[in-house]
Each structure stands twice: as structure tokens, then as C-alpha cells.
Write an enzyme that holds these catalytic residues in place. Sequence first.
Site, PDB file in Angstrom:
ATOM      1  N   GLN A   5     -11.271 -20.943 -11.632  1.00 17.50           N
ATOM      2  CA  GLN A   5     -11.011 -18.965 -10.841  1.00 17.50           C
ATOM      3  C   GLN A   5      -9.731 -19.279 -10.681  1.00 17.50           C
ATOM      4  OE1 GLN A   5     -14.947 -17.959 -10.387  1.00 17.50           O
ATOM      5  NE2 GLN A   5     -13.717 -16.282 -11.253  1.00 17.50           N
TER       6      GLN A   5
ATOM      7  N   HIS B 102     -19.563 -24.548 -10.066  1.00 22.03           N
ATOM      8  CA  HIS B 102     -18.801 -23.442 -10.223  1.00 22.03           C
ATOM      9  C   HIS B 102     -19.407 -23.280 -11.388  1.00 22.03           C
ATOM     10  CE1 HIS B 102     -18.619 -19.039  -8.117  1.00 22.03           C
ATOM     11  NE2 HIS B 102     -18.037 -18.829  -9.074  1.00 22.03           N
TER      12      HIS B 102
ATOM     13  N   ASN C 184     -23.901 -22.709  -8.160  1.00 29.16           N
ATOM     14  CA  ASN C 184     -23.255 -21.064  -7.942  1.00 29.16           C
ATOM     15  C   ASN C 184     -24.051 -20.181  -8.794  1.00 29.16           C
ATOM     16  OD1 ASN C 184     -22.157 -18.214  -6.854  1.00 29.16           O
ATOM     17  ND2 ASN C 184     -21.277 -18.846  -9.265  1.00 29.16           N
ATOM     18  N   GLU C 185     -25.227 -19.257  -8.876  1.00 26.47           N
ATOM     19  CA  GLU C 185     -25.221 -18.784  -9.540  1.00 26.47           C
ATOM     20  C   GLU C 185     -26.365 -19.039 -11.065  1.00 26.47           C
ATOM     21  OE1 GLU C 185     -23.071 -15.491 -10.854  1.00 26.47           O
ATOM     22  OE2 GLU C 185     -22.917 -14.750  -8.841  1.00 26.47           O
TER      23      GLU C 185
ATOM     24  N   TYR D 294     -24.022  -8.225  -5.916  1.00 26.57           N
ATOM     25  CA  TYR D 294     -22.749  -7.055  -6.083  1.00 26.57           C
ATOM     26  C   TYR D 294     -23.565  -5.825  -6.325  1.00 26.57           C
ATOM     27  CZ  TYR D 294     -19.187 -10.950  -6.536  1.00 26.57           C
ATOM     28  OH  TYR D 294     -18.730 -11.829  -6.749  1.00 26.57           O
TER      29      TYR D 294
ATOM     30  N   GLU E 259     -21.524 -14.011  -1.610  1.00 23.39           N
ATOM     31  CA  GLU E 259     -20.515 -13.527  -2.379  1.00 23.39           C
ATOM     32  C   GLU E 259     -20.565 -11.236  -2.723  1.00 23.39           C
ATOM     33  OE1 GLU E 259     -19.494 -14.160  -6.560  1.00 23.39           O
ATOM     34  OE2 GLU E 259     -19.327 -16.701  -5.773  1.00 23.39           O
TER      35      GLU E 259
ATOM     36  N   TRP F 193     -15.791 -11.184  -1.931  1.00 23.31           N
ATOM     37  CA  TRP F 193     -15.533 -12.213  -3.079  1.00 23.31           C
ATOM     38  C   TRP F 193     -14.055 -11.161  -3.349  1.00 23.31           C
ATOM     39  CZ3 TRP F 193     -15.762 -16.318  -6.155  1.00 23.31           C
ATOM     40  CH2 TRP F 193     -15.125 -16.856  -6.869  1.00 23.31           C
TER      41      TRP F 193
ATOM     42  N   GLU G 248     -11.252 -13.660 -13.867  1.00 19.84           N
ATOM     43  CA  GLU G 248     -12.397 -12.955 -13.912  1.00 19.84           C
ATOM     44  C   GLU G 248     -12.911 -13.786 -15.663  1.00 19.84           C
ATOM     45  OE1 GLU G 248     -14.658 -12.344 -11.465  1.00 19.84           O
ATOM     46  OE2 GLU G 248     -16.213 -11.786 -13.708  1.00 19.84           O
ATOM     47  N   TRP G 249     -13.364 -15.050 -15.365  1.00 19.44           N
ATOM     48  CA  TRP G 249     -14.525 -15.174 -17.039  1.00 19.44           C
ATOM     49  C   TRP G 249     -14.301 -14.639 -18.050  1.00 19.44           C
ATOM     50  CZ3 TRP G 249     -15.241 -19.630 -14.546  1.00 19.44           C
ATOM     51  CH2 TRP G 249     -15.861 -19.931 -13.197  1.00 19.44           C
TER      52      TRP G 249
HETATM   53  N1  LIG Z   1     -24.257  -5.334 -13.017  1.00 23.04           N
HETATM   54  N2  LIG Z   1     -24.249  -6.078 -12.692  1.00 23.04           N
HETATM   55  N3  LIG Z   1     -23.723  -7.085 -12.401  1.00 23.04           N
HETATM   56  C1  LIG Z   1     -23.324  -7.847 -11.279  1.00 23.04           C
HETATM   57  C2  LIG Z   1     -23.283  -9.233 -12.451  1.00 23.04           C
HETATM   58  C3  LIG Z   1     -23.625 -10.411 -11.429  1.00 23.04           C
HETATM   59  C4  LIG Z   1     -23.441 -11.544 -12.441  1.00 23.04           C
HETATM   60  N4  LIG Z   1     -22.061 -12.576 -11.846  1.00 23.04           N
HETATM   61  C5  LIG Z   1     -22.051 -12.514 -11.341  1.00 23.04           C
HETATM   62  O1  LIG Z   1     -22.597 -12.236  -9.944  1.00 23.04           O
HETATM   63  C6  LIG Z   1     -20.240 -13.501 -10.422  1.00 23.04           C
HETATM   64  C7  LIG Z   1     -20.186 -14.042  -9.365  1.00 23.04           C
HETATM   65  C8  LIG Z   1     -19.340 -15.471  -9.511  1.00 23.04           C
HETATM   66  O2  LIG Z   1     -19.956 -16.071  -8.517  1.00 23.04           O
HETATM   67  C9  LIG Z   1     -18.140 -15.193  -9.301  1.00 23.04           C
HETATM   68  O3  LIG Z   1     -17.219 -16.291 -10.407  1.00 23.04           O
HETATM   69  C10 LIG Z   1     -17.648 -13.517  -9.935  1.00 23.04           C
HETATM   70  O4  LIG Z   1     -16.067 -14.094  -9.724  1.00 23.04           O
HETATM   71  C11 LIG Z   1     -17.850 -12.866  -9.324  1.00 23.04           C
HETATM   72  C12 LIG Z   1     -17.600 -11.564 -10.011  1.00 23.04           C
HETATM   73  O5  LIG Z   1     -17.935 -11.156 -11.568  1.00 23.04           O
HETATM   74  C13 LIG Z   1     -19.468 -12.691  -9.748  1.00 23.04           C
END
Ligand SMILES: N=[N+]=NCCCCNC(=O)[C@@H]1[C@H]2[C@H](O)[C@@H](O)[C@H](O)[C@@H](CO)[C@@H]12
Length: 450
Positions: free
Chosen positions: A20, A121, A165-166, A296, A354, A401, A408-409
Site C-alpha cells: 500500500q 499483508h 493480517n486479516e 472499523y 488497526e 490506520w 486502498e486495494w
Molecule cells: N463494513 N465494513 N467493513 C470493515 C472492513 C473490514 C475489512 N477490511 C479491512 O479491515 C481493511 C484492513 C486492511 O488491513 C488494510 O490494509 C486496509 O487498508 C484497511 C482499510 O480498508 C482495512
Amino acid sequence: MSRLYFPKDFIWGSATAAYQIEGAYQEDGKGESIWDRFSHTPGKVANGDTGDVACDHYHRYKEDVELMKEIGLDSYRFSISWPRILPKGKGEINQQGLDFYRGLINELLKAGIKPVVTLYHWDLPQALQEEGGWANREIVKHFVNYAEILFNEFGDVVSQWITHNEPFVVAFNGHGSGDHAPGIKDQQVALQVAHNLLLSHGLAVKKFRELKLDNEIGITLNLISSYPISDNVEDNKAAKRMEDYINGWFLEPLFKGRYPERIVEFYGEKFNNLDIREDDMGLIKEEIDFLGINYYSRSLVRYNKDSKFLGIEGVKPQDSQYTAMDWEIYPKGLYDLLIKLNQEYTQKPLYITENGAAFDDKISEGGGVHDQDRIDYLKAHFQSAYKAIQEGVALKGYYVWSLMDNFEWAYGYSKRFGITYIDYENNQRRILKDSAYWYKNIIVNNSLEV
Ligand SMILES: N=[N+]=NCCCCNC(=O)[C@@H]1[C@H]2[C@H](O)[C@@H](O)[C@H](O)[C@@H](CO)[C@@H]12
């Protein structure tokens, strides 16, 4: 006005991820990642954005550590790019990749900032994807090999390690909905990926223990608090299924060595078809030192018999506020989540690895970035964290974060999460937003004015 004082050794930090922010996507021997491939595939990322340059952190890391020092961070969470270290995902090590992270870590240590490293990640080496990626159980040994190289290289200078991560997002966005790399749309594959990710985590922790390093290791999960729109039994069951889908699918294996029954029966044949071997659940449950939480927003649901998604329908209250990601702002969900984790899963140290929000930030006439909405978001969530600590939750740190606006993906650069503004039209110029100065004051006083 009064002040809420956090525990004296509380860690205030900020977080980023390699793909990112780094850019330099083909530099110094780095191999291709699945996000390089995905972002270069037309139609996958907003505005055709890629991580080719991103925030150019690869060349500007010294300037960025200076920013962290100015903000006064205690710690910085960043990820290491697997294809920078092992361009083909295995085999030959790229020394220039190791050198980059050595340089970054040295700058952090000089600045008195604790490095916290996320091993994975989302930027898998494309060469491993071509062998099936996370859907192929063979990946587990490649991940452990990659982790061991980093443990040996940086085990004496990294404060904490985060294996994944996630994993939810890697599995279900990357292999279920397909809106993330590698863009596979197959629930059966997604479930197998989730299992292989968890197994790779457990075996990496086992390897870490064998090396007898004296820092800590954990995992970061994206977790929600899930609420029914009414107190009727079907809405309540729908809220529980949502919680099992996002939280339980990972928390139950990690802390209880099993998948959550309620939703196993929902998956039915797809679960029975999974390649889960005899020792897997025991290996996944390898004891960790801490749990990282990415929070979030909450989930508010009702039962809908016609919904193909777990019989669940999401609800968006009219009177709530929403971020630029259209995520409901619900700070109480963080408090409820922390209390639930403490009561139902673990008394191990917890870190918010985050939390933050995207808003449509602009550079003002005077040159500053006045992001009061982000300050309000963070203040409300810090208050929730404070309340949970007061009620006995072992919350030890908080990483905002993100340190800077970044890729942002699938949204590309259209969403800004940073406390530092990146001026993409002006050579990625960095501008500390008002939220950065506000955060600096919190850190220096280790307290929140309310
Ligand atoms: N409704 N709702 N949804 C909540 C979103 C849950 C899934 N996305 C994340 O947690 C990603 C995490 C990631 O590590 C980071 O790389 C991303 O930049 C951040 C911001 O997007 C967050």
C-alpha cells in the site's frame, strides 16, 4: 474538560502495509506479487490505480520515520513484502530486500520507535500463486520458510511479529467474492484458503518457539461486533451467524481448536470437502502471545429467508454517520468487541492493530488538512478502548490506520485513511493532517481530553 489517562506503558502507534505504501514494485530484485498482477489487470482497481509507485516509501522511508518521530509514535506496524525477500516465494533470497528492511528498522530504532512486523499483508509472490497459492496446502511450508528467514534475520530487533493480517479478507475477498487478489470466486476454495492460512500461522508460531527468540508473536484479525435489528429470535440467530462468519471462523480455531458449529452446518458439504488433517486443529491452536484486532465498524443485521448470504440482510441506520468507505461509525462496537473477546476467548494481551477512517480530505487554502471528522472518529474509539481497559480488558496498545494515505486495494488512491496527507499530484508530498497533531498531543500526555 477532564482527561482519561491510559496505562503508563500503553503503546501508541500507527500502521501501514508494504504493497500500500512502498512502490518500487520492480526494484532491487523484488519479484511480482499477486497485487502487482491484480492491479495491472484492467477493471480490478478504481481508476486503473496500481501500487507501482504508491507513496514511494521504498525511497523515502527515512523521511517517513522522521514524520513518525514528529508525531511521537511509540511503535510502527508495517509489513514485509514476501516477494522482496524471496522473489519466487521460495529458493533464492534477495539480499537487497533484506537490506531495505534492515535500513528501515535501523531508522526506527534510532528514533526510539518499536518495530512491529506483519509477515503477510496480502502480497503473495505471484510465482506461488501459479502453484495454487493459498489454496494449495504446500504453501504452508513456503510460508514457514519465509517466516524463518525473517525470524533469523530480524529476530533480535523486532518487538513483535504478526503472522497474518486479516486471514478473513485474504480468504473471502481474495477467493470468495474475488474483489481482492488473486480474484478467485469460489466459496469452497475460500474455505480451504482460510484453513491453510490458519495452519501456516500455527506452524510459523511453532517455528518461532523452536528458535527461542525473546520477542512476541501473534496474529491480526478483522473483527466486528454483530447486532440484530430486533430482539426476535430469527434476527438474533442471523446476528450470531454473521459473528461466526467473520469472527468465529478464526477465533474458534485459534483459541479453541475447532470451527464454530453453527456455521459449519451452514457450509455443509463445502466444509466436509475440506482437506483438514488429523493434527491440523491442534497445530492452529499453538499458543500466541497477543491478539491483534482490526476494528472499523459494526454489523447490524436482520433475518431474511430469501438472502443467499447466510439468510442475513445488512441494515444501515438512517441516523448514523458513515465514513467515505460508507462504513457506519459505531465506536461502542469496539468496546463491546473487547469485552466479548476478554469474556469468551482470551485474557492474553490485545492490541488494536488497526482502527481509523477514510474521509474526503482536502488541502486547505492555508496548506493544512483539517480532518476534524477523523479526529472525532478516533476520539470516540479511543474512549471505547479506555472504557474497556477500565473494565479489566488487557488492551496494551493502539495502532491508527494509517500513518499515511495509501493504496486502498480495489479503491486505489480514491480513499484516504492517513493521518498524513499524500499529495499524489505533487510528487507524493507528505502533509501532516490536523489529526496527526491531535494524536501527537494524546501520545505525549498518554491521555485523552474529554
Ligand atoms: N463494513 N465494513 N467493513 C470493515 C472492513 C473490514 C475489512 N477490511 C479491512 O479491515 C481493511 C484492513 C486492511 O488491513 C488494510 O490494509 C486496509 O487498508 C484497511 C482499510 O480498508 C482495512
